[in-house]
Design an enzyme around this catalytic site. Sequence first.
Site, PDB file in Angstrom:
ATOM      1  N   ARG A  93      -2.377   0.091  10.304  1.00 32.81           N
ATOM      2  CA  ARG A  93      -1.710   1.013   9.360  1.00 32.81           C
ATOM      3  C   ARG A  93      -0.420   0.388   8.842  1.00 32.81           C
ATOM      4  O   ARG A  93       0.548   1.071   8.538  1.00 32.81           O
ATOM      5  CB  ARG A  93      -1.416   2.345  10.028  1.00 32.81           C
ATOM      6  CG  ARG A  93      -0.603   2.233  11.301  1.00 32.81           C
ATOM      7  CD  ARG A  93      -0.075   3.575  11.656  1.00 32.81           C
ATOM      8  NE  ARG A  93       0.545   3.554  12.959  1.00 32.81           N
ATOM      9  CZ  ARG A  93       1.247   4.552  13.425  1.00 32.81           C
ATOM     10  NH1 ARG A  93       1.422   5.635  12.708  1.00 32.81           N
ATOM     11  NH2 ARG A  93       1.794   4.485  14.612  1.00 32.81           N
ATOM     12  N   ASP A 252       0.491  -6.247  22.654  1.00 28.42           N
ATOM     13  CA  ASP A 252       0.523  -6.262  21.183  1.00 28.42           C
ATOM     14  C   ASP A 252       1.808  -5.623  20.660  1.00 28.42           C
ATOM     15  O   ASP A 252       2.023  -5.585  19.449  1.00 28.42           O
ATOM     16  CB  ASP A 252      -0.708  -5.548  20.599  1.00 28.42           C
ATOM     17  CG  ASP A 252      -0.904  -4.161  21.170  1.00 28.42           C
ATOM     18  OD1 ASP A 252      -1.112  -4.051  22.386  1.00 28.42           O
ATOM     19  OD2 ASP A 252      -0.832  -3.184  20.410  1.00 28.42           O
TER      20      ASP A 252
HETATM   21  N1  LIG Z   1      -3.219   6.029  12.136  1.00 28.97           N
HETATM   22  C1  LIG Z   1      -3.705   4.819  12.374  1.00 28.97           C
HETATM   23  N2  LIG Z   1      -4.646   4.295  11.589  1.00 28.97           N
HETATM   24  C2  LIG Z   1      -5.146   3.072  11.812  1.00 28.97           C
HETATM   25  N3  LIG Z   1      -4.751   2.273  12.820  1.00 28.97           N
HETATM   26  C3  LIG Z   1      -3.804   2.727  13.641  1.00 28.97           C
HETATM   27  C4  LIG Z   1      -3.226   4.022  13.457  1.00 28.97           C
HETATM   28  N4  LIG Z   1      -2.307   4.193  14.429  1.00 28.97           N
HETATM   29  C5  LIG Z   1      -2.304   3.069  15.171  1.00 28.97           C
HETATM   30  N5  LIG Z   1      -3.199   2.188  14.701  1.00 28.97           N
HETATM   31  C6  LIG Z   1      -3.472   0.854  15.247  1.00 28.97           C
HETATM   32  O1  LIG Z   1      -3.704   0.962  16.647  1.00 28.97           O
HETATM   33  C7  LIG Z   1      -3.128  -0.133  17.335  1.00 28.97           C
HETATM   34  C8  LIG Z   1      -2.199   0.342  18.429  1.00 28.97           C
HETATM   35  O2  LIG Z   1      -1.237   1.222  17.896  1.00 28.97           O
HETATM   36  P1  LIG Z   1       0.310   1.194  18.236  1.00 28.97           P
HETATM   37  O3  LIG Z   1       0.715   2.585  18.377  1.00 28.97           O
HETATM   38  O4  LIG Z   1       0.628   0.193  19.274  1.00 28.97           O
HETATM   39  O5  LIG Z   1       0.891   0.501  16.902  1.00 28.97           O
HETATM   40  P2  LIG Z   1       1.650   1.050  15.683  1.00 28.97           P
HETATM   41  O6  LIG Z   1       2.694   1.980  16.116  1.00 28.97           O
HETATM   42  O7  LIG Z   1       0.739   1.531  14.640  1.00 28.97           O
HETATM   43  O8  LIG Z   1       2.212  -0.265  15.077  1.00 28.97           O
HETATM   44  P3  LIG Z   1       3.305  -1.378  15.430  1.00 28.97           P
HETATM   45  O9  LIG Z   1       2.963  -1.994  16.741  1.00 28.97           O
HETATM   46  O10 LIG Z   1       3.093  -2.287  14.294  1.00 28.97           O
HETATM   47  O11 LIG Z   1       4.616  -0.689  15.414  1.00 28.97           O
HETATM   48  C9  LIG Z   1      -2.454  -0.986  16.295  1.00 28.97           C
HETATM   49  O12 LIG Z   1      -3.325  -2.020  15.972  1.00 28.97           O
HETATM   50  C10 LIG Z   1      -2.273  -0.044  15.124  1.00 28.97           C
HETATM   51  O13 LIG Z   1      -2.267  -0.719  13.877  1.00 28.97           O
HETATM   52 MG   LIG Z   2       1.889  -1.266  18.174  1.00 24.10          MG
END
Ligand SMILES: Nc1ncnc2c1ncn2[C@@H]1O[C@H](COP(=O)(O)OP(=O)(O)OP(=O)(O)O)[C@@H](O)[C@H]1O
Ligand SMILES: [Mg+2]
Length: 494
Positions: A93, A252
């Site tokens: 996202r 990650d």
């Molecule tokens: N609403 C969503 N739609 C698509 N992919 C998502 C969504 N929310 C999270 N992801 C994906 O799930 C994975 C884990 O999410 P996580 O919460 O660690 O990351 P994030 O908060 O979206 O991003 P970042 O680590 O870049 O701050 C990541 O690859 C993220 O891009």
């Molecule tokens: Mg993340």
Amino acid sequence: MTSPSHWPFDNSYANLPGQFYSRLEPSPVTRPGPIRINRELAAELGLDADWLASGAGTRVLAGNALPAGAEPLAAVYAGHQFGGFNPQLGDGRAILLGEVVSPSGERFDIQLKGSGRTPYSRGGDGRSPLGPVLREYIVSEAMHVLGVPTSRALAAVTTGDTVYRDRALPGAVLTRVARSHIRIGSFEFFAARRDTGALQQLADHVIARHYPEAASAANPALALLEGVIRRQAALVSRWQLLGFIHGVMNTDNMLLSGETIDYGPCAFMDDFHPETVFSSIDHNGRYAWCNQPSIAHWNLSVLAQCLLPLLHQDEQEGVKLAQAAVDRFPEQFLAAHQAGVNRKLGWQQSRDGDRELVEELFELMAAERVDFTLFFRRLADFAAPASAAPKVEELMPLPARFLPWMQRWQARCDAEGGNPEQRQAAMYQANPAFIPRNHLVEAAIAAAVEREDFQPFHSLVKRLRNPFDYELADRRYALPPQPSEVVHQTFCGT
Ligand SMILES: Nc1ncnc2c1ncn2[C@@H]1O[C@H](COP(=O)(O)OP(=O)(O)OP(=O)(O)O)[C@@H](O)[C@H]1O
Ligand SMILES: [Mg+2]
């Protein structure tokens, strides 16, 4: 600057081969609306804040238009999430617009978070609700002024679209700025596929951007690993001494650059207890405050494992080098931690007996569940009780059980000598009065989401810009929560 819409792009990640990312544009939103532009950061980056705040700027920040020179892409990565390996993740996202080189010559990624689906979205909608965008803005900017290396927030905009989670929520996009978004998980992606060529390219890229001195080392990959370990030891020690709990220290979510990233379920502790956890999905307390150093250590061993083929032709020799580097993390963490504790307690150098005194302090703080932030601030008040500085005295009555410890601390300070007012001034700079307290963050989010009232958000962001300068008039921002205001759980909000 040629035109206000001209961004000083110089994209290096986009020049890597296609296996590192997917090129795609952000998905447009229905009705872009401005929330806030970080004018200070815009100036640091050489961007025109007035233009960013304009209609044209808002459209770019919402992903409805691209600035000239952008080469938008979503990066691929993998990662260990709560200990389990996921071989296929990526910006699900988020979209990197490109890298700008600031007037002072520093390179920064500009990324839109919440900007639509990508090939890595899995089941997700690629969007972000307003609440997590405001939280990331508030907390990442607060961390920056608290002296913690971190990704930053350049802007937040609304989308006019609804995002569906457990309920319908307004959508938003955050413009995030970081020295890069390359994660331990970026290396894991290629290590899992045994693609040594790609690992080498990624390592060279990271060395060029973040560890240029490693390029001329006898073993550049080892120098890179050692550099990352050093920066992470320093980073996590800063988190610990602010009572910050990241909440989702998956591989990650750990950057090679040594900056904090992903302000999902993060929180600052109010009452001190080492086992504090806020994240609603961290059922076993894996990422509790007290576990953060050992989790960082574990994550770094994952990075070391990925780098093995680059460390030595002979795998056994590579393992030895990796192990020796990773084994130094605890001592590096401890050295950073001790230096930080000394600053907080007003000491210039370590002395015999300090360890016991510090251990006892943390035990007492946990037993009495004192407010982590205000306790240290109050201690600074005591360094020069008669000074003219405004004190947090009335906010923080010290439990009587601390008195014998305080006398020993005072004796320890006296033994070191020095001017008490100078000690106090230094302690004030190490012990903030204002942190993004959970109840204030939640209240700011609730006002925006439920009443479209962004004033509490703006006021909080503004107040947190000077965390070390206590003013009586702003005491409500320094106060711990009332029992009814205590936040017990935080949510990723993804
Ligand atoms: N609403 C969503 N739609 C698509 N992919 C998502 C969504 N929310 C999270 N992801 C994906 O799930 C994975 C884990 O999410 P996580 O919460 O660690 O990351 P994030 O908060 O979206 O991003 P970042 O680590 O870049 O701050 C990541 O690859 C993220 O891009
Ligand atoms: Mg993340």
